[in-house]
Motif scaffolding. Structure first.
Motif, PDB file in Angstrom:
ATOM      1  N   THR A  44      40.467  31.129  34.260  1.00 32.33           N
ATOM      2  CA  THR A  44      40.239  32.020  35.485  1.00 32.33           C
ATOM      3  C   THR A  44      40.295  33.593  35.257  1.00 32.33           C
ATOM      4  O   THR A  44      39.163  34.169  35.579  1.00 32.33           O
ATOM      5  CB  THR A  44      41.264  31.658  36.689  1.00 32.33           C
ATOM      6  OG1 THR A  44      41.083  30.406  36.811  1.00 32.33           O
ATOM      7  CG2 THR A  44      40.928  32.520  37.838  1.00 32.33           C
ATOM      8  N   VAL A  45      41.199  33.989  34.401  1.00 26.53           N
ATOM      9  CA  VAL A  45      41.641  34.986  34.238  1.00 26.53           C
ATOM     10  C   VAL A  45      40.392  35.995  33.369  1.00 26.53           C
ATOM     11  O   VAL A  45      39.854  36.936  33.759  1.00 26.53           O
ATOM     12  CB  VAL A  45      42.857  35.479  33.561  1.00 26.53           C
ATOM     13  CG1 VAL A  45      42.927  36.984  33.052  1.00 26.53           C
ATOM     14  CG2 VAL A  45      44.072  35.289  34.534  1.00 26.53           C
ATOM     15  N   ASN A  48      37.281  36.306  35.415  1.00 23.09           N
ATOM     16  CA  ASN A  48      37.245  37.162  36.348  1.00 23.09           C
ATOM     17  C   ASN A  48      37.194  38.635  35.636  1.00 23.09           C
ATOM     18  O   ASN A  48      36.450  39.723  36.057  1.00 23.09           O
ATOM     19  CB  ASN A  48      38.473  37.308  37.190  1.00 23.09           C
ATOM     20  CG  ASN A  48      38.730  35.967  38.197  1.00 23.09           C
ATOM     21  OD1 ASN A  48      37.569  35.417  38.452  1.00 23.09           O
ATOM     22  ND2 ASN A  48      39.783  35.695  38.553  1.00 23.09           N
ATOM     23  N   ASP A  52      33.923  40.829  36.688  1.00 20.45           N
ATOM     24  CA  ASP A  52      34.336  41.908  37.656  1.00 20.45           C
ATOM     25  C   ASP A  52      34.536  43.282  36.816  1.00 20.45           C
ATOM     26  O   ASP A  52      34.363  44.146  37.368  1.00 20.45           O
ATOM     27  CB  ASP A  52      35.770  41.648  38.471  1.00 20.45           C
ATOM     28  CG  ASP A  52      35.790  40.531  39.532  1.00 20.45           C
ATOM     29  OD1 ASP A  52      34.683  39.923  39.699  1.00 20.45           O
ATOM     30  OD2 ASP A  52      36.612  40.120  39.904  1.00 20.45           O
ATOM     31  N   HIS A 133      44.077  42.299  38.347  1.00 19.51           N
ATOM     32  CA  HIS A 133      44.780  41.128  37.480  1.00 19.51           C
ATOM     33  C   HIS A 133      46.157  40.589  38.195  1.00 19.51           C
ATOM     34  O   HIS A 133      46.365  39.447  38.073  1.00 19.51           O
ATOM     35  CB  HIS A 133      44.965  41.898  35.998  1.00 19.51           C
ATOM     36  CG  HIS A 133      45.792  40.982  35.138  1.00 19.51           C
ATOM     37  ND1 HIS A 133      47.087  41.085  34.843  1.00 19.51           N
ATOM     38  CD2 HIS A 133      45.241  39.911  34.242  1.00 19.51           C
ATOM     39  CE1 HIS A 133      47.386  40.155  34.062  1.00 19.51           C
ATOM     40  NE2 HIS A 133      46.224  39.383  33.343  1.00 19.51           N
ATOM     41  N   TRP A 136      45.234  38.284  40.782  1.00 21.15           N
ATOM     42  CA  TRP A 136      44.684  36.935  40.262  1.00 21.15           C
ATOM     43  C   TRP A 136      45.763  36.200  39.828  1.00 21.15           C
ATOM     44  O   TRP A 136      45.930  34.799  40.130  1.00 21.15           O
ATOM     45  CB  TRP A 136      43.844  37.072  38.800  1.00 21.15           C
ATOM     46  CG  TRP A 136      42.513  37.750  39.209  1.00 21.15           C
ATOM     47  CD1 TRP A 136      41.883  38.028  40.424  1.00 21.15           C
ATOM     48  CD2 TRP A 136      42.028  38.685  38.256  1.00 21.15           C
ATOM     49  NE1 TRP A 136      40.811  38.763  40.317  1.00 21.15           N
ATOM     50  CE2 TRP A 136      40.766  39.238  38.999  1.00 21.15           C
ATOM     51  CE3 TRP A 136      42.114  38.927  36.822  1.00 21.15           C
ATOM     52  CZ2 TRP A 136      39.946  40.251  38.241  1.00 21.15           C
ATOM     53  CZ3 TRP A 136      41.391  39.684  36.320  1.00 21.15           C
ATOM     54  CH2 TRP A 136      40.318  40.290  37.107  1.00 21.15           C
ATOM     55  N   GLU A 139      48.087  34.696  42.733  1.00 22.50           N
ATOM     56  CA  GLU A 139      46.966  33.749  43.554  1.00 22.50           C
ATOM     57  C   GLU A 139      47.310  32.461  42.650  1.00 22.50           C
ATOM     58  O   GLU A 139      47.522  31.422  43.135  1.00 22.50           O
ATOM     59  CB  GLU A 139      45.651  34.086  43.597  1.00 22.50           C
ATOM     60  CG  GLU A 139      44.900  33.170  44.363  1.00 22.50           C
ATOM     61  CD  GLU A 139      43.353  33.639  44.454  1.00 22.50           C
ATOM     62  OE1 GLU A 139      42.527  32.682  44.905  1.00 22.50           O
ATOM     63  OE2 GLU A 139      43.125  34.611  44.126  1.00 22.50           O
ATOM     64  N   ALA A 140      47.204  32.493  41.219  1.00 21.51           N
ATOM     65  CA  ALA A 140      47.565  31.297  40.323  1.00 21.51           C
ATOM     66  C   ALA A 140      48.597  30.518  40.682  1.00 21.51           C
ATOM     67  O   ALA A 140      48.909  29.451  40.414  1.00 21.51           O
ATOM     68  CB  ALA A 140      47.368  31.621  38.998  1.00 21.51           C
TER      69      ALA A 140
ATOM     70  N   PHE B  16      41.398  43.659  47.321  1.00 22.04           N
ATOM     71  CA  PHE B  16      42.421  42.743  47.075  1.00 22.04           C
ATOM     72  C   PHE B  16      43.541  42.756  48.292  1.00 22.04           C
ATOM     73  O   PHE B  16      44.594  43.571  48.081  1.00 22.04           O
ATOM     74  CB  PHE B  16      43.160  42.770  45.935  1.00 22.04           C
ATOM     75  CG  PHE B  16      41.998  42.873  44.663  1.00 22.04           C
ATOM     76  CD1 PHE B  16      41.530  41.625  44.347  1.00 22.04           C
ATOM     77  CD2 PHE B  16      41.555  43.893  44.165  1.00 22.04           C
ATOM     78  CE1 PHE B  16      40.494  41.307  43.370  1.00 22.04           C
ATOM     79  CE2 PHE B  16      40.490  43.951  43.165  1.00 22.04           C
ATOM     80  CZ  PHE B  16      40.087  42.668  42.875  1.00 22.04           C
ATOM     81  N   GLN B 163      45.475  25.188  41.106  1.00 17.08           N
ATOM     82  CA  GLN B 163      44.420  25.709  40.382  1.00 17.08           C
ATOM     83  C   GLN B 163      43.347  25.078  41.022  1.00 17.08           C
ATOM     84  O   GLN B 163      43.010  23.689  40.991  1.00 17.08           O
ATOM     85  CB  GLN B 163      44.169  25.670  38.896  1.00 17.08           C
ATOM     86  CG  GLN B 163      45.674  26.042  38.282  1.00 17.08           C
ATOM     87  CD  GLN B 163      46.192  27.478  38.758  1.00 17.08           C
ATOM     88  OE1 GLN B 163      45.365  28.231  38.905  1.00 17.08           O
ATOM     89  NE2 GLN B 163      47.457  27.643  39.315  1.00 17.08           N
TER      90      GLN B 163
END
Lengths: 170, 170
Positions: A44-45, A48, A52, A133, A136, A139-140, B16, B163
């Motif tokens: 995911t990182v 992204n 982005d 970052h 993310w 959120e993870a 964000f 996830q």
DNA sequence: AAAAATTAGTTTATATATAAAATATTTCGT
DNA sequence: ACGAAATATTTTATATATAAACTAATTTTT
């Protein structure tokens, strides 16, 4: 090919005498799950970062190290902190140089060593990525409570301490 | 989102909007420690595989998948199970083919698909590595008690479930 | 059935990563 | 000071990994 090699059952050499109890499967299952979690989050990182900010994870990691060391770092220090080979750092730095995100300067007294540091553009790029970052990652880990995070942090400390690390010189 | 979210200080106006509380640092620290643990263990496994068995981790992982599927797997199934790209699998299989560890066979009815399976030599190689591999993992987790392993396993389950996984077809 | 869409896989270009060899440069032992 | 050893880094060869473009075969639509 062996003429008579049907099923080689029970072919257990005595090399690994560690008491292999039924816990083994637990270890393997934990390890596989650990790997899966890290791979999912890392993917995911990476995605992204690419989508982005058009940057790769290794480059971002390198910028992060340099951001923490305003005086700059040598190639060897970068290699040790990122836990990658020297040659790898050479390649990464070359690409970041050509993108204008880092710069090199010689050290007086030792012509072998070069100090690498962020350019203004590099600093700017890094600062623009950092909040995203952090979000993310936040959120993870959102599925774990604060207490669970603390517990996990402690368990990982023990796990990390259990890995025999040869030497680390800052 | 909870309307009563604690100190939502300094929410960035833009993209964000997740309430970025001081927990962020905890998330980052846990993430970095998780990464470190996995990298240390994985490095050990890679080195051991190379030194003791002259094989790489991706090839071993591929053999492991094939070992679990005696009927064989298609390239696409391998790609999905290993969570890597199609092209990556093509390269890995080519190398394993030239080492004689796997074999390919066509499927009747669909000339696009090919079934990959272990050769006798591949099965033998895999079986000879497995016990050592289990012992390495066992050792890597030796610093955690059985209870701690259980706790860790549970926390990782929650983390993994958090996830978002698009789709997975077996 | 012909065109369109989907599926399976390979190829290509590029990035990352390592180990081992090579190149400088500095330091150390004598 | 001189040669040997150590240090810092780059180069080389190879493996792994991805995304995007491409090829080929199968299904679906019309």
């Amino acid at each position: 090919m062996d003429a008579n090699a049907p099923n080689a059952i029970g072919n257990k050499p005595g090399d690994f005498e560690t008491a292999l109890t039924s816990d083994d499967r637990v270890d393997l299952r934990v390890w596989l799950r650990l790997l899966t979690c890290v791979n999912l989050i890392e993917r995911t990182v990476r995605n992204n970062l690419r989508e982005d900010f058009d940057i790769t994870l290794p480059r971002f990691d390198l910028l992060a190290q340099l951001d923490r060391a305003p005086k700059g770092l040598s190639m060897g220090q970068l290699s040790r902190r990122l836990m990658v080979s020297n040659g790898n750092v050479t390649g990464l730095i070359n690409r970041l140089l050509s993108e204008g995100l880092v710069e090199r300067s010689h050290i007086r007294g030792d012509r072998r060593t070069q100090l690498v540091s962020l350019t203004a553009a590099g600093k700017r790029a890094f600062d623009s990525i950092t909040p995203a970052h952090a979000a993310w990652i936040s959120e993870a880990f959102a599925s774990l409570s604060r207490d669970e995070m603390t517990t996990l942090y402690g368990l990982l400390a023990k796990l990390k301490a259990g890995q025999i690390k040869p030497d680390e010189r800052p």
